[in-house]
Design an enzyme around this catalytic site. Structure first.
Site, PDB file in Angstrom:
ATOM      1  N   SER A  47      16.389 -15.688  40.518  1.00 11.47           N
ATOM      2  CA  SER A  47      17.370 -14.658  40.224  1.00 11.47           C
ATOM      3  C   SER A  47      16.913 -13.852  39.020  1.00 11.47           C
ATOM      4  O   SER A  47      15.785 -13.388  38.997  1.00 11.47           O
ATOM      5  CB  SER A  47      18.767 -15.252  40.005  1.00 11.47           C
ATOM      6  OG  SER A  47      19.725 -14.219  40.142  1.00 11.47           O
ATOM      7  N   HIS A  51      21.179  -7.068  26.673  1.00 12.02           N
ATOM      8  CA  HIS A  51      21.354  -5.710  26.164  1.00 12.02           C
ATOM      9  C   HIS A  51      22.011  -5.822  24.788  1.00 12.02           C
ATOM     10  O   HIS A  51      22.930  -6.626  24.598  1.00 12.02           O
ATOM     11  CB  HIS A  51      22.239  -4.871  27.087  1.00 12.02           C
ATOM     12  CG  HIS A  51      21.790  -4.843  28.505  1.00 12.02           C
ATOM     13  ND1 HIS A  51      20.711  -4.115  28.932  1.00 12.02           N
ATOM     14  CD2 HIS A  51      22.264  -5.494  29.606  1.00 12.02           C
ATOM     15  CE1 HIS A  51      20.542  -4.296  30.235  1.00 12.02           C
ATOM     16  NE2 HIS A  51      21.465  -5.134  30.661  1.00 12.02           N
ATOM     17  N   CYS A  74      20.154 -18.768  41.603  1.00 13.55           N
ATOM     18  CA  CYS A  74      20.537 -19.088  42.975  1.00 13.55           C
ATOM     19  C   CYS A  74      19.889 -20.417  43.333  1.00 13.55           C
ATOM     20  O   CYS A  74      18.670 -20.491  43.489  1.00 13.55           O
ATOM     21  CB  CYS A  74      20.081 -18.001  43.944  1.00 13.55           C
ATOM     22  SG  CYS A  74      20.847 -16.406  43.661  1.00 13.55           S
TER      23      CYS A  74
END
Length: 271
Positions: free
Chosen positions: A115, A120, A143
């Site tokens: 995944s 940020h 996942c």
């Protein structure tokens, strides 16, 4: 106690497990020049290169291979890093999903599935009262069998975290060999079970969990308050007592508003 039988799946594990992690670092800078210097400092301290190193450690902790890295420093401030990751099959077999704290920065071990991991940053400042806030948003999504919660302690210790908000969700389902759907593959009743003891001692914490939907939410607020830890470019002893009290009130108001997610009316007594 009887040993729990291993779940036999039809195909691979389709469950998606996502940890959303938001940290806030609060600071007081008296003048516009000090505010500018703080933003510049925090922007350099958490630039794309350092964030890439932090996420690389996260990938190691949950045991993955990095497929691709994209990173960017922004003008005037802020940075982003995105990593695409894939499963490390050998390491995955050695890891556990039991409710227990993951490793700290000085004891990183390997593990992850397929995944992504992203971060940020958002440095900003109040236009009037000298309060500056640095926020980092991190998503760790896997996942497969492994939960990203194992990276939680490392992430909290990698940032100066005054306030932390955590969301963990298991989505989708996986099917066993008999066709039965399984909407989770591990027991969990609180994100707090994955936190180290020293972290629990340092933070006030509140849970809001929706067990039937596999949604788990924890908010954390640092207990200890030392004014010197929140000042940039000046010592508390150099500030008159009356001004110190005003700064402390402004800092605590900012922290409580972020923690509770609402503005606190002026004049309301703060804890």
């Amino acid at each position: 106690m009887a040993r729990k039988r291993k779940l036999k799946l039809h195909g691979f594990n389709n469950l998606t497990k996502t940890l959303s992690f938001n940290i806030y670092d609060i600071c007081y800078a008296r003048s516009k020049e000090e505010v500018s210097s703080y933003i510049e400092y925090i922007d350099e301290a958490y630039n794309a290169e350092r964030l890439t190193n932090i996420l690389t450690d996260v990938v190691d902790i949950i045991g993955a291979n990095i497929l691709n890295v994209a990173h960017q420093d922004y003008d005037p401030q802020g940075a982003s890093v995105t990593m695409l990751i894939s499963e490390e099959p050998i390491a995955a077999e050695k890891l556990s999903n039991t409710e227990a704290p993951g490793p700290l920065p000085d004891s990183v071990v390997m593990h992850l599935d397929k995944s992504h991991v992203t971060v940020h940053t958002y440095p900003e400042s109040h236009p009037e009262n000298g309060i500056s806030t640095f926020r980092a948003d991190i998503d760790v999504s896997t996942c497969g069998r492994i939960s990203p919660l194992k990276a939680l302690n490392y992430l909290i210790h990698s940032f100066d975290s005054d306030i932390v908000t955590l969301d963990y969700r298991v989505r989708g389902f996986t099917r066993d060999v008999n066709g039965k759907k399984h909407f989770t593959d591990h027991n969990i009743n609180s994100i707090q079970n994955y936190l180290a003891a020293d972290t629990k001692r340092r933070y006030q914490m509140i849970d809001v969990n929706v067990y039937q939907e596999n949604l788990f939410h924890t908010k954390m607020l640092l207990k200890d308050f030392n004014l010197d830890s929140y000042l940039f470019g000046v010592d508390a002893d150099d500030i008159p007592p009356k001004e110190q009290r005003l700064i402390v009130e402004a800092l605590k108001r900012e922290m409580l508003e972020i923690f509770y997610g609402r503005n606190i009316p002026k004049g309301m007594k703060l804890m």
